[in-house]
Design a protein around this motif. Sequence first.
Motif, PDB file in Angstrom:
ATOM      1  N   GLN A 161       0.830  -1.220   0.000  1.00  0.00           N
ATOM      2  CA  GLN A 161       0.000   0.000   0.000  1.00  0.00           C
ATOM      3  C   GLN A 161       0.860   1.264   0.000  1.00  0.00           C
ATOM      4  OE1 GLN A 161      -1.207  -1.521   3.672  1.00  0.00           O
ATOM      5  NE2 GLN A 161      -3.294  -2.085   3.064  1.00  0.00           N
ATOM      6  N   SER A 162       0.567   2.170  -0.947  1.00  0.00           N
ATOM      7  CA  SER A 162       1.419   3.368  -1.053  1.00  0.00           C
ATOM      8  C   SER A 162       1.129   4.399   0.032  1.00  0.00           C
ATOM      9  CB  SER A 162       1.281   4.012  -2.434  1.00  0.00           C
ATOM     10  OG  SER A 162       0.044   4.676  -2.579  1.00  0.00           O
ATOM     11  N   TYR A 163       0.007   4.264   0.792  1.00  0.00           N
ATOM     12  CA  TYR A 163      -0.238   5.284   1.825  1.00  0.00           C
ATOM     13  C   TYR A 163       0.626   5.096   3.062  1.00  0.00           C
ATOM     14  CZ  TYR A 163      -3.917   2.160   4.033  1.00  0.00           C
ATOM     15  OH  TYR A 163      -4.619   1.151   4.611  1.00  0.00           O
ATOM     16  N   LYS A 185      -3.255   1.921  -3.307  1.00  0.00           N
ATOM     17  CA  LYS A 185      -3.068   3.101  -2.442  1.00  0.00           C
ATOM     18  C   LYS A 185      -3.293   2.747  -0.973  1.00  0.00           C
ATOM     19  CE  LYS A 185      -4.165   6.510  -5.991  1.00  0.00           C
ATOM     20  NZ  LYS A 185      -5.015   7.649  -6.384  1.00  0.00           N
ATOM     21  N   ALA A 195       0.638   6.494   8.169  1.00  0.00           N
ATOM     22  CA  ALA A 195       0.216   6.675   6.767  1.00  0.00           C
ATOM     23  C   ALA A 195       0.050   8.155   6.451  1.00  0.00           C
ATOM     24  CB  ALA A 195      -1.097   5.947   6.520  1.00  0.00           C
ATOM     25  N   LYS A 199      -3.967  12.842   0.460  1.00  0.00           N
ATOM     26  CA  LYS A 199      -4.041  11.963  -0.712  1.00  0.00           C
ATOM     27  C   LYS A 199      -2.915  12.248  -1.722  1.00  0.00           C
ATOM     28  CE  LYS A 199      -7.472  10.966  -4.329  1.00  0.00           C
ATOM     29  NZ  LYS A 199      -6.486  10.341  -5.129  1.00  0.00           N
ATOM     30  N   THR A 202       0.080  10.225  -0.880  1.00  0.00           N
ATOM     31  CA  THR A 202      -0.135   8.804  -1.215  1.00  0.00           C
ATOM     32  C   THR A 202       0.033   8.606  -2.721  1.00  0.00           C
ATOM     33  OG1 THR A 202      -1.696   8.538   0.608  1.00  0.00           O
ATOM     34  CG2 THR A 202      -1.870   6.952  -1.187  1.00  0.00           C
ATOM     35  N   TYR A 206       2.777   6.464  -4.679  1.00  0.00           N
ATOM     36  CA  TYR A 206       2.349   5.392  -5.597  1.00  0.00           C
ATOM     37  C   TYR A 206       3.199   5.439  -6.869  1.00  0.00           C
ATOM     38  CZ  TYR A 206      -0.757   2.080  -7.936  1.00  0.00           C
ATOM     39  OH  TYR A 206      -1.265   0.966  -8.568  1.00  0.00           O
TER      40      TYR A 206
END
Length: 308
Positions: A161-163, A185, A195, A199, A202, A206
């Motif tokens: 997960q990129s967050y 994400k 995290a 956004k 994130t 990503y």
Amino acid sequence: MSLARSALLRASKSPWLASQMTQRAFARRAVKRFMPGERLSDALDAAQALTPAKIGTIITRLGETLTGERNTDEVRDHYLSALGEIATRRLPTELSVKPTQLGLDQSIDDCARQIAPIAARSAQDGKTLWVDMEDSSYVDRTLALYEQLKAGNDKVGLCIQSYLFRTPKDLERLLAVKPAIRLVKGAYAEPADVAFPAKKDTDAQYVSLGLRLLEAARAGGAFPVFGTHDMTIVNHLVAKAADLGVAPGQFEVHMLYGIRTAEQRALAAQGHAVRCLISYGNNWFPWYMRRLAERPANVWFVVRSAFM
Ligand SMILES: Cc1cc2nc3c(=O)[nH]c(=O)nc-3n(C[C@H](O)[C@H](O)[C@H](O)COP(=O)(O)OP(=O)(O)OC[C@H]3O[C@@H](n4cnc5c(N)ncnc54)[C@H](O)[C@@H]3O)c2cc1C
């Protein structure tokens, strides 16, 4: 994180709301937008319907944090028989499993014992078995689980997960085992110390993780999957793949059933490897609330369904 998103993610954990909503006809109608039906056969029929468009599929039975050996045995046997059905119907369909459905709360070894036979059967049919990533309290255990599974079976893939702040480091660690990685994400309510709250951060992470995966793929050291409906990011990474000489069959784009359907078809028509993730099962409440949280405007769809 927006107020609406955090309220929906909090609601996803309410057993009372889950039992109320899953009995309401309007909620069941609204869920149909993201899930063709509760039965395995509903998911497989939907998978079949996507084959003329050359869209591959992944199926997953909803349910999380199950405990107890009887439950996890049942989940394992269900997935083994699902693979049998997929083979009989000759579908281009793979499986994705949630580790907490298969005993991760008990121990990594218990969970690996349940997943290994599913991965073995799946690999026999030339398919990758995908392992979902759940909330951040499970990441260490899920990475260890993946490394254990990958040591015994090459055709296993993992979601990251990129967050999460930690993910670039996790990816470097995973590259040691030439992983298949589904980059997303992230769908859970996470505290600001683990995290990105914003956004845009994130999204930026990503893209940089996606580029790292493509570079590794170019050297034969990873199989990247971009699991996102963010077409700006998808188009950017697809173009980068071409620049780097990573051919369409060397990476995939995965999206969820019912979201960006036209774009899924268009990418497949351009020759890209696309898979659509189809969920089924009656334990859909927390998963559905996460879909609403991704786009709080979807709540209006539920409200409209109540009056239709
Ligand atoms: C194949 C796949 C597997 C996944 N597996 C996991 C997992 O194992 N663990 C995990 O934490 N998360 C998982 N996710 C969910 C993921 O983390 C995101 O929550 C989800 O994909 C939404 O983010 P996005 O990348 O589409 O980007 P966003 O920026 O949220 O969305 C981009 C655009 O896509 C559209 N869109 C996105 N979501 C919706 C929606 N629900 N309804 C309508 N339109 C929408 C909107 O137009 C939005 O503007 C998975 C997602 C996919 C596609």
